[in-house]
Every structure is written in C-alpha cells, then in structure tokens.
Design a protein around this motif. Structure first.
Motif, PDB file in Angstrom:
ATOM      1  N   ALA A 302       0.888  -1.175   0.104  1.00 51.92           N
ATOM      2  CA  ALA A 302      -0.133  -0.077   0.028  1.00 51.92           C
ATOM      3  C   ALA A 302       0.663   1.367  -0.093  1.00 51.92           C
ATOM      4  CB  ALA A 302      -1.049   0.006   1.164  1.00 51.92           C
ATOM      5  N   PRO A 303       2.030   1.526   0.812  1.00 55.22           N
ATOM      6  CA  PRO A 303       2.520   2.498   0.973  1.00 55.22           C
ATOM      7  C   PRO A 303       3.356   2.888  -0.417  1.00 55.22           C
ATOM      8  CG  PRO A 303       3.227   1.350   2.823  1.00 55.22           C
ATOM      9  CD  PRO A 303       2.542   0.661   2.001  1.00 55.22           C
ATOM     10  N   VAL A 304       3.809   1.871  -1.158  1.00 53.90           N
ATOM     11  CA  VAL A 304       4.542   2.230  -2.409  1.00 53.90           C
ATOM     12  C   VAL A 304       3.401   2.195  -3.722  1.00 53.90           C
ATOM     13  CG1 VAL A 304       6.231   0.677  -4.283  1.00 53.90           C
ATOM     14  CG2 VAL A 304       6.510   0.693  -1.731  1.00 53.90           C
ATOM     15  N   ARG A 305       2.203   1.515  -3.363  1.00 50.30           N
ATOM     16  CA  ARG A 305       1.343   1.763  -4.342  1.00 50.30           C
ATOM     17  C   ARG A 305       0.747   3.182  -4.342  1.00 50.30           C
ATOM     18  NH1 ARG A 305      -2.073  -1.538  -2.639  1.00 50.30           N
ATOM     19  NH2 ARG A 305      -3.391  -0.376  -1.760  1.00 50.30           N
ATOM     20  N   ALA A 306       0.635   3.919  -3.378  1.00 47.28           N
ATOM     21  CA  ALA A 306       0.316   5.370  -3.267  1.00 47.28           C
ATOM     22  C   ALA A 306       1.242   6.111  -3.644  1.00 47.28           C
ATOM     23  CB  ALA A 306       0.166   5.526  -1.649  1.00 47.28           C
ATOM     24  N   TRP A 307       2.592   5.854  -3.511  1.00 43.35           N
ATOM     25  CA  TRP A 307       3.760   6.797  -4.207  1.00 43.35           C
ATOM     26  C   TRP A 307       3.464   6.745  -5.520  1.00 43.35           C
ATOM     27  CZ3 TRP A 307       7.512   6.640  -7.476  1.00 43.35           C
ATOM     28  CH2 TRP A 307       8.302   7.706  -7.697  1.00 43.35           C
ATOM     29  N   PHE A 308       3.485   5.620  -6.203  1.00 45.54           N
ATOM     30  CA  PHE A 308       3.192   5.373  -7.762  1.00 45.54           C
ATOM     31  C   PHE A 308       1.876   5.947  -8.282  1.00 45.54           C
ATOM     32  CE2 PHE A 308       6.796   2.317  -7.461  1.00 45.54           C
ATOM     33  CZ  PHE A 308       7.108   2.209  -8.817  1.00 45.54           C
ATOM     34  N   ASP A 309       0.775   5.795  -7.460  1.00 44.10           N
ATOM     35  CA  ASP A 309      -0.335   6.483  -8.282  1.00 44.10           C
ATOM     36  C   ASP A 309      -0.369   8.102  -7.959  1.00 44.10           C
ATOM     37  OD1 ASP A 309      -1.574   4.025  -8.284  1.00 44.10           O
ATOM     38  OD2 ASP A 309      -2.597   4.020  -6.378  1.00 44.10           O
ATOM     39  N   ALA A 310       0.544   8.534  -7.019  1.00 45.96           N
ATOM     40  CA  ALA A 310       0.421   9.859  -6.973  1.00 45.96           C
ATOM     41  C   ALA A 310       1.489  10.634  -7.946  1.00 45.96           C
ATOM     42  CB  ALA A 310       0.980  10.412  -5.537  1.00 45.96           C
ATOM     43  N   HIS A 311       2.464   9.799  -8.516  1.00 50.40           N
ATOM     44  CA  HIS A 311       3.816  10.209  -8.965  1.00 50.40           C
ATOM     45  C   HIS A 311       4.205   9.656 -10.274  1.00 50.40           C
ATOM     46  CE1 HIS A 311       4.073  12.690  -5.311  1.00 50.40           C
ATOM     47  NE2 HIS A 311       4.321  11.526  -4.708  1.00 50.40           N
ATOM     48  N   VAL A 312       3.515   8.473 -10.795  1.00 49.58           N
ATOM     49  CA  VAL A 312       3.901   7.919 -11.930  1.00 49.58           C
ATOM     50  C   VAL A 312       2.378   7.835 -12.663  1.00 49.58           C
ATOM     51  CG1 VAL A 312       5.011   6.002 -13.202  1.00 49.58           C
ATOM     52  CG2 VAL A 312       5.452   6.676 -10.871  1.00 49.58           C
ATOM     53  N   PRO A 313       2.343   8.764 -13.659  1.00 46.85           N
ATOM     54  CA  PRO A 313       1.056   8.625 -14.369  1.00 46.85           C
ATOM     55  C   PRO A 313       0.896   7.612 -15.377  1.00 46.85           C
ATOM     56  CG  PRO A 313       2.190  10.641 -15.272  1.00 46.85           C
ATOM     57  CD  PRO A 313       2.851  10.152 -14.012  1.00 46.85           C
ATOM     58  N   ALA A 314      -0.378   7.220 -15.815  1.00 50.99           N
ATOM     59  CA  ALA A 314      -0.259   6.196 -16.810  1.00 50.99           C
ATOM     60  C   ALA A 314       0.540   6.348 -18.134  1.00 50.99           C
ATOM     61  CB  ALA A 314      -1.878   6.165 -17.059  1.00 50.99           C
ATOM     62  N   GLU A 315       0.666   7.431 -18.543  1.00 50.99           N
ATOM     63  CA  GLU A 315       1.302   7.682 -19.800  1.00 50.99           C
ATOM     64  C   GLU A 315       2.828   7.399 -19.635  1.00 50.99           C
ATOM     65  OE1 GLU A 315       0.365  11.888 -18.249  1.00 50.99           O
ATOM     66  OE2 GLU A 315      -0.764  10.096 -18.416  1.00 50.99           O
ATOM     67  N   ALA A 316       3.423   7.522 -18.506  1.00 51.17           N
ATOM     68  CA  ALA A 316       4.831   7.168 -18.021  1.00 51.17           C
ATOM     69  C   ALA A 316       4.998   5.653 -17.561  1.00 51.17           C
ATOM     70  CB  ALA A 316       5.167   8.041 -16.894  1.00 51.17           C
ATOM     71  N   ARG A 317       3.821   4.929 -17.727  1.00 50.76           N
ATOM     72  CA  ARG A 317       3.911   3.413 -17.545  1.00 50.76           C
ATOM     73  C   ARG A 317       3.777   2.635 -18.803  1.00 50.76           C
ATOM     74  NH1 ARG A 317       0.564   2.399 -11.906  1.00 50.76           N
ATOM     75  NH2 ARG A 317       1.066   4.527 -10.683  1.00 50.76           N
ATOM     76  N   ARG A 318       4.158   3.007 -19.886  1.00 50.72           N
ATOM     77  CA  ARG A 318       4.172   2.553 -21.265  1.00 50.72           C
ATOM     78  C   ARG A 318       5.578   2.180 -21.507  1.00 50.72           C
ATOM     79  NH1 ARG A 318       0.477   7.382 -23.177  1.00 50.72           N
ATOM     80  NH2 ARG A 318      -1.654   6.851 -22.460  1.00 50.72           N
ATOM     81  N   GLY A 319       6.667   2.437 -20.772  1.00 49.12           N
ATOM     82  CA  GLY A 319       8.127   2.022 -21.359  1.00 49.12           C
ATOM     83  C   GLY A 319       8.709   3.197 -21.899  1.00 49.12           C
ATOM     84  N   VAL A 320       9.923   2.976 -22.078  1.00 53.44           N
ATOM     85  CA  VAL A 320      10.720   3.831 -22.798  1.00 53.44           C
ATOM     86  C   VAL A 320      10.998   3.610 -24.113  1.00 53.44           C
ATOM     87  CG1 VAL A 320      13.300   4.726 -22.870  1.00 53.44           C
ATOM     88  CG2 VAL A 320      12.071   4.045 -20.666  1.00 53.44           C
ATOM     89  N   ALA A 321      10.460   4.595 -25.171  1.00 50.66           N
ATOM     90  CA  ALA A 321      10.520   4.379 -26.459  1.00 50.66           C
ATOM     91  C   ALA A 321      11.936   4.469 -26.989  1.00 50.66           C
ATOM     92  CB  ALA A 321       9.921   5.801 -27.206  1.00 50.66           C
ATOM     93  N   VAL A 322      12.314   3.270 -27.860  1.00 51.72           N
ATOM     94  CA  VAL A 322      13.683   3.262 -28.381  1.00 51.72           C
ATOM     95  C   VAL A 322      13.892   4.247 -29.564  1.00 51.72           C
ATOM     96  CG1 VAL A 322      15.022   1.606 -29.942  1.00 51.72           C
ATOM     97  CG2 VAL A 322      13.624   0.958 -27.929  1.00 51.72           C
TER      98      VAL A 322
END
Length: 329
Positions: A302-322
């Motif tokens: 839960a603490p780590v999930r809360a940090w990710f939910d607050a600071h890593v938006p969906a568009e940043a969870r698609r990976g790094v574009a080669v």
C-alpha cells in the motif's frame, strides 16, 4: 563474435589446443560465452573481463552448489588475470526455448524447479553476503534513478520512505542462498536424476536472503509468461514442501519481493538501454508494468502503491521508446 585475446594459449595450456571456438548467446552483463569443441569433447569458455567482472564469486557459488549435490557448471580451468574460465558444457536444452517449442512439459518442469528451490533452502547459505535493507533499497532506487528520467519525470519526495515499512517482512525467515536470476532462461534440462535434472546458470550475484525471492523470479518471469494458475499452484507446492514455513508471512514476503524485483528491473533494463546502448531491453517494459500493477495491488504494498499512484501517471507506464534521446546518468 571474436574470441578474446589469449584464448588460444589458454586452451593450449589446459589440453584443448586446436579446439574450435564458437560463439554462444550471452547475458545482460559484460560476460561473453563460447562453445569449445575438440573431437568428441565440448566445454564452455566464459570471457569475463577482469576490469568489469569479478569471477571469484561465480566459482565460489558453483563450488558450494555442487558440494550440496546440485548441478552448477564445473570449472575445468581458469585464468582470472585474463578473465577466462573453461566450464562444463550443459548443452543447449535451456528451459525457455524448450518450452517455446513444446509447452506440454511446462507444469512438470516448473514443479522440478520449485522442488529444487525447496531442497536448496533446507541448507544454510554458506559464506555469502547478506541481502540487507540497504541493498533492497539500492535496487529499488534504480527505478527513480534511471526509468523516471527516461520518461521525462523527476523523482517526487517519499519514494525511499514508502519502502521503509516493507523491509522488516523480509527478515522473518532464516536466510537461504538466493541465486537472484532463477528463471527459465537460466535453467538447463540435463536429463539427470534427482536434484541434478536441472542445471543452474547465472548465480554469481547470489546473496543470503529470503526464500521467496527466487520463487518470485521463477514465477514472475519477464521473458516468459507464467499463467496466474501455474504461479498459484507452484507457490502452493513450495509451501507444502516446507512444512515449518509461516505461510502468511511467506506470501507477504513473496508479494513484496516480486514488486521490488520487477520495479528494480524496470530501472536495470532502462540503464542497459541508456548507458550501454542495448536497444533490446525496452521491449520488456510493457510486461514489467503488467507485473508491477498486479504486485502493487497487494495490501502489503500500500505505501509504495500510493507513491506510484501519485507520481507515475499512466502515460509514463508505457515504457521507454527506443530511438528517443534520453539523459544518461
């Protein structure tokens, strides 16, 4: 792939003069591998440049595993000043490509891999450095240090603090030998009986830590999808093989370690792309994010999930574009 300088002299000195030297697939490190063929004999030559790789842990862990009756490649000869080691050849039957060709034996092979872990975890870890909270955190920090800049984000406060309450759950079991890359690409089918039916590779970074780590590595494979049903069955199989285990504590540790490992690998694979120019690794990011999303749903995270939910938006969870320029660290 050209063999390293000194290969000929090294092979001559150890009874392999005139052998053919053929490249083999490598790994994510600076090590390279070659198959050495002389008449009806074969061996594997590991080239581990001493300025980049310390091969002594590999030799020590291999000796420890073999001494316990498991199958690690026997060292036939070594010149650590040159970084050359001649190893027993386990052949070509790696579990991942074998199952890619014919998955009918999947459950049986994974059961053998789980049974091997349960047997290994009956033994003390030997003279192996401990997996400490500082090391778990260092690994988890590869995500903000490498992945976030590569997707145009800076680290928000609270990341380290979010992990802090999770570490005590990883020290509720006596430490065992954690191989750290225990998965289908590092397991060989040897056709031997008992504990030696599977050959072990890529264990030089082993530490003494929680037994759930290697189980999570096996069942939440980045390169090969293990179904949720098989994952659940194999976790239950491991627990059944360890009757003194605190099941609830083990399952909590499994969830934490799966999350920590997958989040770490997001950082590692980004570093391999950004720093080392290995463009193949970002293709694994979508699979990693699938696993991380499932991992973070566990209440213990839960603490780590809360940090990710607050600071890593969906568009940043698609990976790094080669091909996109990203800042090197």
């Amino acid at each position: 792939m050209i063999p390293p300088p000194g290969t000929g002299a090294f092979l001559n000195a150890h009874g392999w003069g005139g052998a053919a030297v053929r490249p083999l697939a490598g790994d994510a490190s600076f090590r390279r591998y070659f198959r050495v063929v002389l008449a009806d004999r074969t061996a594997v030559l590991m080239d581990a440049p001493p300025d980049k790789e310390d091969s002594r842990p590999f030799l020590a862990i291999a000796g420890h595993l073999n001494g316990l009756g498991f199958a690690a490649p026997q060292a036939l000869a070594a010149d650590l000043d040159q970084g050359l080691i001649l190893l027993e050849d386990f052949g070509d039957a790696r579990v991942a490509p074998v199952l890619a060709h014919d998955a009918s034996g999947e459950a049986e092979i994974y059961a053998a891999a789980v049974d091997l872990l349960a047997a290994l975890h009956q033994h003390p870890p030997g003279d192996t450095a401990p997996y400490t909270p500082a090391e778990y955190l260092r690994e988890a920090r590869l995500f903000p240090d490498w992945y976030l800049p590569a997707v145009g984000l800076t680290e928000a406060p609270g990341y380290t603090e979010a992990w802090a309450p999770l570490w005590p759950a990883l020290f509720t079991h006596p430490p065992v030998l954690v191989l750290r890359d225990y998965h289908a690409d590092n397991l060989m089918l040897l056709g031997r009986p008992g504990l030696q039916q599977l050959g072990l590779l890529d264990f030089q970074d082993a530490l003494a830590g929680h037994p759930a780590y290697d189980l999570a590595s096996l069942l939440q494979d980045i390169r090969r999808i293990v179904s949720p049903a098989l994952e659940a069955a194999m976790i239950a199989r491991y627990i059944a093989a360890r009757p003194g285990l605190d099941e609830a504590a083990f399952r909590t540790a499994y969830a934490i370690l799966a999350a920590q490992r997958n989040i770490k690998i997001l950082g590692v694979f980004t570093r391999l792309y950004v720093r080392d120019g290995k463009a193949a690794y970002p293709r694994f990011h979508p699979r990693l994010w699938e696993l991380v999303s499932a991992n973070l749903a566990h209440p213990a995270l839960a603490p780590v999930r809360a940090w990710f939910d607050a600071h890593v938006p969906a568009e940043a969870r698609r990976g790094v574009a080669v091909g996109v320029a990203v800042p090197a660290q």
